[in-house]
Design an enzyme around this catalytic site. Sequence first.
Site, PDB file in Angstrom:
ATOM      1  N   SER A  28     107.250 -24.265 101.175  1.00 22.96           N
ATOM      2  CA  SER A  28     106.239 -24.968 100.381  1.00 22.96           C
ATOM      3  C   SER A  28     106.823 -26.165  99.636  1.00 22.96           C
ATOM      4  CB  SER A  28     105.539 -24.007  99.410  1.00 22.96           C
ATOM      5  OG  SER A  28     104.846 -22.996 100.106  1.00 22.96           O
ATOM      6  N   HIS A  71     113.850 -19.381 112.724  1.00 18.93           N
ATOM      7  CA  HIS A  71     112.760 -19.492 111.756  1.00 18.93           C
ATOM      8  C   HIS A  71     112.125 -18.125 111.540  1.00 18.93           C
ATOM      9  CE1 HIS A  71     108.990 -20.743 109.875  1.00 18.93           C
ATOM     10  NE2 HIS A  71     109.591 -21.889 109.602  1.00 18.93           N
ATOM     11  N   GLU A  90     109.205 -17.172 111.302  1.00 16.74           N
ATOM     12  CA  GLU A  90     108.072 -16.866 112.172  1.00 16.74           C
ATOM     13  C   GLU A  90     108.543 -16.366 113.530  1.00 16.74           C
ATOM     14  OE1 GLU A  90     105.407 -20.224 109.890  1.00 16.74           O
ATOM     15  OE2 GLU A  90     106.102 -20.622 111.931  1.00 16.74           O
ATOM     16  N   LYS A 108     105.466 -27.138 113.634  1.00 17.89           N
ATOM     17  CA  LYS A 108     105.014 -25.838 114.138  1.00 17.89           C
ATOM     18  C   LYS A 108     104.044 -26.066 115.301  1.00 17.89           C
ATOM     19  CE  LYS A 108     105.999 -23.746 109.690  1.00 17.89           C
ATOM     20  NZ  LYS A 108     105.631 -22.723 108.675  1.00 17.89           N
ATOM     21  N   ASN A 148     109.065 -29.713 110.387  1.00 19.81           N
ATOM     22  CA  ASN A 148     108.683 -28.747 111.409  1.00 19.81           C
ATOM     23  C   ASN A 148     107.162 -28.756 111.555  1.00 19.81           C
ATOM     24  OD1 ASN A 148     108.372 -26.586 113.133  1.00 19.81           O
ATOM     25  ND2 ASN A 148     109.026 -25.037 111.666  1.00 19.81           N
ATOM     26  N   GLU A 161     115.127 -20.518 103.804  1.00 22.37           N
ATOM     27  CA  GLU A 161     113.676 -20.501 103.654  1.00 22.37           C
ATOM     28  C   GLU A 161     113.218 -19.102 103.234  1.00 22.37           C
ATOM     29  OE1 GLU A 161     111.656 -23.777 106.262  1.00 22.37           O
ATOM     30  OE2 GLU A 161     112.138 -22.058 107.504  1.00 22.37           O
ATOM     31  N   GLY A 205     104.450 -21.590 103.445  1.00 23.63           N
ATOM     32  CA  GLY A 205     103.015 -21.735 103.654  1.00 23.63           C
ATOM     33  C   GLY A 205     102.156 -21.032 102.634  1.00 23.63           C
TER      34      GLY A 205
END
Length: 246
Positions: free
Chosen positions: A210, A94, A96, A12, A10, A164, A170
């Site tokens: 990560s 996701h 986010e 992003k 991904n 996730e 991250g």
Amino acid sequence: MARKFFVGGNFKSNGTVASIKSIIDGLNNAKLNNSVEVVIAPPALYLLLAKEITGNGVDVAAQNIYNKGNGAYTGEISAQQLKDAQVHWVILGHSERRSIFGESDEFVASKTKAALDAGLSVILCIGESLEEREKGVTIDIVTRQLAAVAEQVQDWSKIVIAYEPVWAIGTGKVATTAQAQEVHAAIRSWLKEKVSAEVSDATRILYGGSVTDKNSKDLATQPDVDGFLVGGASLKPAFIDIINSA
């Protein structure tokens, strides 16, 4: 049932024409494990470029769709448009998208249904926050997210689930192999109980959060970890090592 190992990248909202060409050139020229299914997800602006130049068995995914079809939805991309452009995959749910853009479980489920109805395959992301992890409600959260999809979707054959943990995305933190396996096993158990044994056996469950070339080999040894959804590391040469960690 043997499940084919799967690694998604991904990107992003990262990349330029030059950098994405460079990443794809690296993948095209690499010796990749041919028993691993690999899908990369560049920003929407670069999907057609990526589709045109990507080879070596690597496929391309979008990072989002809207849950409606074509129409007066300025700035959105429909599942039908991805299908027309021969982009076969899309990442949905996701964290986010859920946290920054306020996408509810039900909205993610409706987008999943729209993608499947259009003939796309879906990387369905689920996961808990640090606060939820510390409260001990991880399994409750991920199964609630899955249950919303199960209310709208009957055929799971084109869904890959990506667990996730939000606290690991991250941040440099990563779930231990035992933590990842525990949640993956619970997801598979839920699928068996609430959907079917066949879906439970066949569905690939990825770990994301990560993931690096340093921890991927250990994570890949777990019986219910069927691959990875990789963020920042997919922009680096180490992505090839993660693909080959299977």
